[in-house]
Design an enzyme around this catalytic site. Structure first.
Site, mmCIF file in Angstrom:
data_model
loop_
_atom_site.group_PDB
_atom_site.id
_atom_site.type_symbol
_atom_site.label_atom_id
_atom_site.label_comp_id
_atom_site.label_asym_id
_atom_site.label_seq_id
_atom_site.Cartn_x
_atom_site.Cartn_y
_atom_site.Cartn_z
ATOM 1 N N GLU A 1 -0.698 -29.929 28.428
ATOM 2 C CA GLU A 1 -1.919 -30.728 28.276
ATOM 3 C C GLU A 1 -1.695 -31.906 27.338
ATOM 4 O O GLU A 1 -2.395 -32.907 27.392
ATOM 5 C CB GLU A 1 -3.041 -29.844 27.723
ATOM 6 C CG GLU A 1 -3.731 -29.011 28.780
ATOM 7 C CD GLU A 1 -4.891 -28.229 28.199
ATOM 8 O OE1 GLU A 1 -5.918 -28.855 27.893
ATOM 9 O OE2 GLU A 1 -4.755 -27.007 28.041
ATOM 10 N N THR B 1 1.587 -4.570 4.235
ATOM 11 C CA THR B 1 1.479 -4.890 5.664
ATOM 12 C C THR B 1 0.981 -6.311 5.929
ATOM 13 O O THR B 1 1.214 -6.846 7.011
ATOM 14 C CB THR B 1 0.544 -3.890 6.372
ATOM 15 O OG1 THR B 1 -0.699 -3.871 5.678
ATOM 16 C CG2 THR B 1 1.146 -2.508 6.403
ATOM 17 N N TYR C 1 -7.408 0.750 -3.894
ATOM 18 C CA TYR C 1 -6.190 1.162 -4.582
ATOM 19 C C TYR C 1 -5.552 -0.067 -5.186
ATOM 20 O O TYR C 1 -5.919 -1.199 -4.881
ATOM 21 C CB TYR C 1 -5.213 1.794 -3.585
ATOM 22 C CG TYR C 1 -4.801 0.791 -2.551
ATOM 23 C CD1 TYR C 1 -5.599 0.559 -1.448
ATOM 24 C CD2 TYR C 1 -3.659 0.021 -2.734
ATOM 25 C CE1 TYR C 1 -5.271 -0.411 -0.538
ATOM 26 C CE2 TYR C 1 -3.327 -0.957 -1.820
ATOM 27 C CZ TYR C 1 -4.137 -1.169 -0.726
ATOM 28 O OH TYR C 1 -3.813 -2.141 0.159
ATOM 29 N N LYS D 1 0.616 -8.059 12.620
ATOM 30 C CA LYS D 1 -0.420 -7.135 12.149
ATOM 31 C C LYS D 1 -1.678 -7.409 12.959
ATOM 32 O O LYS D 1 -2.185 -8.531 12.967
ATOM 33 C CB LYS D 1 -0.683 -7.325 10.657
ATOM 34 C CG LYS D 1 -1.660 -6.288 10.098
ATOM 35 C CD LYS D 1 -1.799 -6.360 8.591
ATOM 36 C CE LYS D 1 -2.732 -5.265 8.102
ATOM 37 N NZ LYS D 1 -2.934 -5.269 6.659
ATOM 38 N N THR E 1 0.816 -1.210 0.000
ATOM 39 C CA THR E 1 0.000 0.000 0.000
ATOM 40 C C THR E 1 0.853 1.264 0.000
ATOM 41 O O THR E 1 0.471 2.286 -0.545
ATOM 42 C CB THR E 1 -0.901 0.004 1.241
ATOM 43 O OG1 THR E 1 -1.692 -1.163 1.198
ATOM 44 C CG2 THR E 1 -1.809 1.203 1.284
ATOM 45 N N SER F 1 1.459 -7.512 -0.549
ATOM 46 C CA SER F 1 2.241 -8.549 0.151
ATOM 47 C C SER F 1 1.461 -9.835 0.372
ATOM 48 O O SER F 1 2.028 -10.832 0.807
ATOM 49 C CB SER F 1 2.806 -8.015 1.465
ATOM 50 O OG SER F 1 1.797 -7.864 2.425
HETATM 51 N N1 DGL Z 1 -2.740 -6.126 0.411
HETATM 52 C C1 DGL Z 1 -2.003 -5.445 1.336
HETATM 53 C C2 DGL Z 1 -0.504 -5.671 1.290
HETATM 54 O O1 DGL Z 1 0.175 -5.274 0.361
HETATM 55 C C3 DGL Z 1 -2.325 -4.087 1.382
HETATM 56 C C4 DGL Z 1 -2.168 -3.655 2.729
HETATM 57 C C5 DGL Z 1 -0.921 -2.899 2.945
HETATM 58 O O2 DGL Z 1 0.070 -2.849 2.277
HETATM 59 O O3 DGL Z 1 -1.031 -2.309 3.913
HETATM 60 O O4 DGL Z 1 -0.011 -6.236 2.213
#
Ligand code: DGL
Length: 349
Positions: A306, A112, A46, A185, A33, A79
């Protein structure tokens, strides 16, 4: 006399020039992003990885006072499409940069969604104590209040700071500094998306000032036995999620696919039901390494609690999340299939 003065002036100039030198930072851009472009500023939608790294740095001109920066585009993906191939490229390039003294620090821009996995993979493989800092953003560059420029500025500031040396691979996000091993995350859309539930942040960056408050006792400053080349084939390890009344089909399917390892995202302290228990016995009998982790976001999975791991033939992830346990098991399996040794990796890194 004249000669001596000239020599002294030259030495002074050299010392001054050295003192003026800024840290050299290389940005390895992977997409996400932070490099995303949307159709409108008031919409979150986006396309990830559209904006090249030079434009991202161009948006924060004052960062040139902090460091001498150059960029390399490793990939341009969201990602969720991160691959082991790209991970290996990043690890190999990062080690090459430090081995050849091409930079004093590395920043990796990254989506992310899987940033925590890339951070841990690199944490286990980058052998220098120079800083490697991952960052990204939750809002695309075209959004109102885009968080990417600030996160990138902060990440460069951290990578350029002598304080970041020897801290392992770091994730910098929303002014928090997190250890790459422990970070996760935690929010699907909020700008404070990252946290380390077991340990908290290791530091903060604000107003160009970097401060660390604690350090991981695990892989930081510990040379791991792992290494990869671009053509290293990593063993296949998959994750199976446990839930109430889950049938064992997925475990049996993976065994039939001859995977090398299975991480179970168990409930609570890495528990699973009777159907899983029987399937795990079949998997272990077939030579698959089974690691118990937990779908709970914090705490550790305790060996011989356990579940009788010695009898069942399983190992535990300690406090690694299933997605990070998978990475350690993949790398561990490049070294050994001995369960005692593999378990020791989980208690060490
Ligand atoms: N699809 C997500 C990624 O590239 C977008 C979210 C981001 O980059 O924050 O991991």
């Amino acid at each position: 006399m004249k000669k001596t003065i000239l020599l002294m002036c030259t030495v002074l100039l050299a010392v001054f020039a050295y003192a003026q030198q800024k840290p050299r930072i290389i940005i390895l851009a992977t997409g996400g992003t932070i490099a995303g472009a949307g159709k409108a500023a008031d919409r979150a939608g986006y396309e990830a990885g559209k904006i090249p790294i030079d434009d991202l740095v161009g948006a924060i001109p004052s960062v040139k006072k902090v460091a001498d920066i150059s960029g390399e585009q490793i990939s341009s993906i969201g990602s969720q499409d991160m691959t082991i191939e790209i991970w290996k490229k990043l690890a190999v390039r990062a080690n090459e940069i430090f081995d050849k003294n091409e930079a004093d620090g590395i920043v990796i821009t990254h989506g992310t969604d899987t940033q925590e996995e890339t951070a841990y993979f690199l944490d286990l493989l980058v052998s220098s104590d120079k800083p490697v800092v991952l960052t990204g953003s939750m809002r695309p560059a075209t959004a109102i209040s885009a968080d990417g420029p600030k996160n990138l500025y902060d990440a460069i500031t951290i990578a350029a700071s002598p304080k970041a040396k020897g801290k392992g691979v770091i994730v910098s996000f929303n002014e928090g500094i997190f250890d790459g091993r422990d970070v996760m995350k935690m929010s699907t859309t909020k700008v404070n998306a990252f946290f380390s539930p077991n340990t908290g942040p290791i530091g903060q960056v604000y107003d160009g000032k970097v401060e660390f408050y604690q350090a991981s006792m695990r892989e930081v400053n510990v040379k791991t036995p792992f290494s990869v080349k671009v053509d290293t084939k990593l063993p296949r390890v998959d994750i199976v999620y446990m839930y109430a009344d889950a049938p064992s089909d997925q475990i049996d399917m993976l065994v039939s696919k001859k995977v090398d390892g299975i991480v179970i995202a168990g409930v609570g302290n890495g528990n699973f039901n009777k159907a899983y228990m029987d399937a795990v016995k079949r998997a272990v009998a077939a030579g698959v390494i089974v690691c118990r982790a937990s779908r709970a976001p914090s705490g550790r999975v305790v060996l011989e609690d356990e579940i009788n791991d010695a009898e069942l033939g399983t190992i535990v992830s300690d406090d690694l999340t299933p997605q990070k346990a998978r990475i350690l098991l993949m790398l561990g399996l490049t070294k050994t299939r001995d369960k005692k040794q593999l378990q020791q990796y989980f208690f060490t890194y």
